[in-house]
Design an enzyme around this catalytic site. Structure first.
Site, PDB file in Angstrom:
ATOM      1  N   LYS A 162       0.866  -1.180   0.000  1.00  0.00           N
ATOM      2  CA  LYS A 162       0.000   0.000   0.000  1.00  0.00           C
ATOM      3  C   LYS A 162       0.905   1.234   0.000  1.00  0.00           C
ATOM      4  O   LYS A 162       1.941   1.239   0.665  1.00  0.00           O
ATOM      5  CB  LYS A 162      -0.864  -0.039   1.275  1.00  0.00           C
ATOM      6  CG  LYS A 162      -1.647   1.235   1.562  1.00  0.00           C
ATOM      7  CD  LYS A 162      -2.859   1.333   0.697  1.00  0.00           C
ATOM      8  CE  LYS A 162      -3.661   2.604   0.977  1.00  0.00           C
ATOM      9  NZ  LYS A 162      -4.577   2.911  -0.156  1.00  0.00           N
ATOM     10  N   ASN A 210     -13.323   2.723  -4.555  1.00  0.00           N
ATOM     11  CA  ASN A 210     -12.763   2.984  -3.225  1.00  0.00           C
ATOM     12  C   ASN A 210     -12.427   4.447  -3.053  1.00  0.00           C
ATOM     13  O   ASN A 210     -12.062   5.144  -3.991  1.00  0.00           O
ATOM     14  CB  ASN A 210     -11.511   2.128  -2.984  1.00  0.00           C
ATOM     15  CG  ASN A 210     -10.249   2.796  -3.493  1.00  0.00           C
ATOM     16  OD1 ASN A 210      -9.648   3.632  -2.809  1.00  0.00           O
ATOM     17  ND2 ASN A 210      -9.851   2.454  -4.714  1.00  0.00           N
ATOM     18  N   LEU A 221      -5.553   7.048   1.087  1.00  0.00           N
ATOM     19  CA  LEU A 221      -4.165   6.799   1.492  1.00  0.00           C
ATOM     20  C   LEU A 221      -3.999   6.627   2.999  1.00  0.00           C
ATOM     21  O   LEU A 221      -3.152   7.262   3.626  1.00  0.00           O
ATOM     22  CB  LEU A 221      -3.245   7.900   0.946  1.00  0.00           C
ATOM     23  CG  LEU A 221      -3.089   7.879  -0.579  1.00  0.00           C
ATOM     24  CD1 LEU A 221      -2.405   9.137  -1.081  1.00  0.00           C
ATOM     25  CD2 LEU A 221      -2.320   6.648  -1.043  1.00  0.00           C
ATOM     26  N   CYS A 251      -3.012   9.002  -7.082  1.00  0.00           N
ATOM     27  CA  CYS A 251      -4.142   8.667  -6.208  1.00  0.00           C
ATOM     28  C   CYS A 251      -5.310   9.614  -6.479  1.00  0.00           C
ATOM     29  O   CYS A 251      -5.147  10.829  -6.444  1.00  0.00           O
ATOM     30  CB  CYS A 251      -3.767   8.757  -4.740  1.00  0.00           C
ATOM     31  SG  CYS A 251      -5.216   8.481  -3.693  1.00  0.00           S
ATOM     32  N   LYS A 267       3.679   5.432 -11.267  1.00  0.00           N
ATOM     33  CA  LYS A 267       2.324   4.886 -11.443  1.00  0.00           C
ATOM     34  C   LYS A 267       1.395   5.954 -11.985  1.00  0.00           C
ATOM     35  O   LYS A 267       1.181   6.994 -11.362  1.00  0.00           O
ATOM     36  CB  LYS A 267       1.791   4.323 -10.127  1.00  0.00           C
ATOM     37  CG  LYS A 267       0.393   3.745 -10.296  1.00  0.00           C
ATOM     38  CD  LYS A 267       0.182   2.515  -9.505  1.00  0.00           C
ATOM     39  CE  LYS A 267      -1.209   1.932  -9.702  1.00  0.00           C
ATOM     40  NZ  LYS A 267      -1.576   1.062  -8.596  1.00  0.00           N
ATOM     41  N   ILE A 317      -2.478   0.831 -14.837  1.00  0.00           N
ATOM     42  CA  ILE A 317      -2.968   2.153 -14.472  1.00  0.00           C
ATOM     43  C   ILE A 317      -3.452   2.153 -13.015  1.00  0.00           C
ATOM     44  O   ILE A 317      -3.751   1.096 -12.457  1.00  0.00           O
ATOM     45  CB  ILE A 317      -4.180   2.550 -15.365  1.00  0.00           C
ATOM     46  CG1 ILE A 317      -5.244   1.458 -15.318  1.00  0.00           C
ATOM     47  CG2 ILE A 317      -3.748   2.877 -16.753  1.00  0.00           C
ATOM     48  CD1 ILE A 317      -6.542   1.751 -16.044  1.00  0.00           C
ATOM     49  N   GLY A 337      -4.898  -6.886  -8.373  1.00  0.00           N
ATOM     50  CA  GLY A 337      -5.395  -6.111  -7.236  1.00  0.00           C
ATOM     51  C   GLY A 337      -6.747  -6.576  -6.767  1.00  0.00           C
ATOM     52  O   GLY A 337      -6.877  -7.505  -5.968  1.00  0.00           O
TER      53      GLY A 337
HETATM   54  O1  DOR Z   1      -7.750   4.000  -5.945  1.00  0.00           O
HETATM   55  C1  DOR Z   1      -6.861   4.350  -5.214  1.00  0.00           C
HETATM   56  N1  DOR Z   1      -7.061   4.426  -3.883  1.00  0.00           N
HETATM   57  N2  DOR Z   1      -5.671   4.678  -5.730  1.00  0.00           N
HETATM   58  C2  DOR Z   1      -4.658   5.175  -4.977  1.00  0.00           C
HETATM   59  O2  DOR Z   1      -3.642   5.507  -5.512  1.00  0.00           O
HETATM   60  C3  DOR Z   1      -4.808   5.292  -3.545  1.00  0.00           C
HETATM   61  C4  DOR Z   1      -6.010   4.632  -2.976  1.00  0.00           C
HETATM   62  C5  DOR Z   1      -6.485   5.344  -1.734  1.00  0.00           C
HETATM   63  O3  DOR Z   1      -5.848   5.148  -0.676  1.00  0.00           O
HETATM   64  O4  DOR Z   1      -7.430   6.111  -1.792  1.00  0.00           O
END
Ligand code: DOR
Length: 315
Positions: free
Chosen positions: A45, A69, A73, A133, A170, A196, A276
């Site tokens: 993560k 989601n 982070l 993100c 990324k 991606i 994932g």
């Molecule tokens: O979809 C995502 N959720 N991509 C990210 O890079 C971080 C993650 C998050 O922690 O929100």
């Protein structure tokens, strides 16, 4: 089939399968289902400088096309990561590709420097720089939408790490021209690209007439984004083929559930594959996909994974 692959820095990986950042945290949960040391690499993560609790709940929603989601982070912060998570991954023999994030370019540099200073740094085979993100302030993506900001982060991170540690940028699919961002990252020193991240989306609860996620918007992952990943990887590989971007390895990620899905990303231009969202239905998905991909290549008469990559990328 010899599944080994070299993604730079002289670290030959036994196979091209990896976890996708975020879906396997620090590895301890998945290690109950399979040996994370059996993967080509384990991607953590994204870790930032300080501990973070992330966005408000609910932070996950299921949709017919995949999962949304808005975690924001959440994480332990780099100090706990290097003191606990990385040594644990090293103890189980994992080759680690830590994912790092920051809210400023100096934060990324600080996290990279702290990684390098870690006593478990020998387990690190590369660093994935999450500039994409979708779930941070200002709608996120502040870096990955802007070639200059992306280049600055990559150059600063590159400076902190030894030459034999490849840096992977990324990228986000939420940009009009992903080849422009890819070019900026590679020119700034990225040794590879991961494509991606999730696609920005949203789900509304039609009973309450309110957004389902606490963070309102979220990142879409899973089967629905696989065609987007295939397109993005193809476009960037094509730009490399035409000499518009220096050629570097691409790690493909986006909706891979089977060996055939993995092969599709390889055919688009990837030399390694991350799994994932599929782990939420099948925690052993990464090793199952590896087995399926190997069987598929054997059936096609390939002796080495890299031979299939060479055929697929020779356009
Ligand atoms: O979809 C995502 N959720 N991509 C990210 O890079 C971080 C993650 C998050 O922690 O929100």
């Amino acid at each position: 089939v010899d599944m080994s692959v070299d993604l730079g820095g002289g670290h030959r990986l036994p196979n091209p399968l990896m976890t996708a950042s975020g879906c396997a945290a620090n590895g301890k949960e998945l290690h109950r289902f399979f040996d994370v040391g059996d993967l080509g690499a384990f991607v953590t993560k994204s870790v930032m400088a300080d501990p973070r609790s992330g966005r408000g709940t609910p932070r996950m929603a299921e949709t017919p096309s995949g999962m949304l989601n808005s975690i924001g982070l959440q994480g332990p912060g780099i100090d706990a990561f290097v003191d606990e998570d990385l040594p644990w991954l090293q103890s189980v023999g994992a080759r680690v590709l830590p994912s790092i994030a920051g809210s400023s370019s100096t934060e990324y540099a600080h996290v990279a420097a702290a990684l390098r200073a870690s006593r478990a740094f020998d387990s690190v085979i590369g660093v994935e720089v999450n500039i994409s993100c979708p779930n941070v302030a200002n709608r996120g993506l502040v870096f990955a939408c802007d070639p200059l900001a992306s280049a600055k982060v990559i150059a600063l991170v590159r400076e902190q790490l030894p030459r034999d540690i490849p840096v992977f940028a990324k990228l986000s699919p939420d940009v009009t021209d992903i080849t422009a961002i890819a070019a900026a990252c590679v020119k700034a020193g990225a040794d590879g690209l991961t494509m991606i991240n999730t696609l920005l989306g949203m789900v509304i609860d039609t009973d309450r007439l309110r957004p389902q996620l606490g963070g309102v918007t979220g990142g879409l992952s899973g089967p629905g984004i696989r065609p987007v990943a295939v397109r993005a990887i193809w476009q960037v590989r094509q730009a490399m083929f035409e000499g518009r971007i220096p050629t570097v390895p691409i790690i493909g990620v986006g909706g891979v559930r089977t060996g055939r899905d993995a092969l599709e990303l390889v055919a688009a231009g990837a030399s390694a594959i991350q799994v994932g969202t599929a782990v939420f239905n099948d925690p052993s998905a990464p090793v199952r996909v590896l087995r399926e991909l190997s069987d598929l290549l054997a059936a096609k008469g390939f002796e080495r994974f890299t031979d299939a990559v060479a055929v697929a990328h020779g356009r």
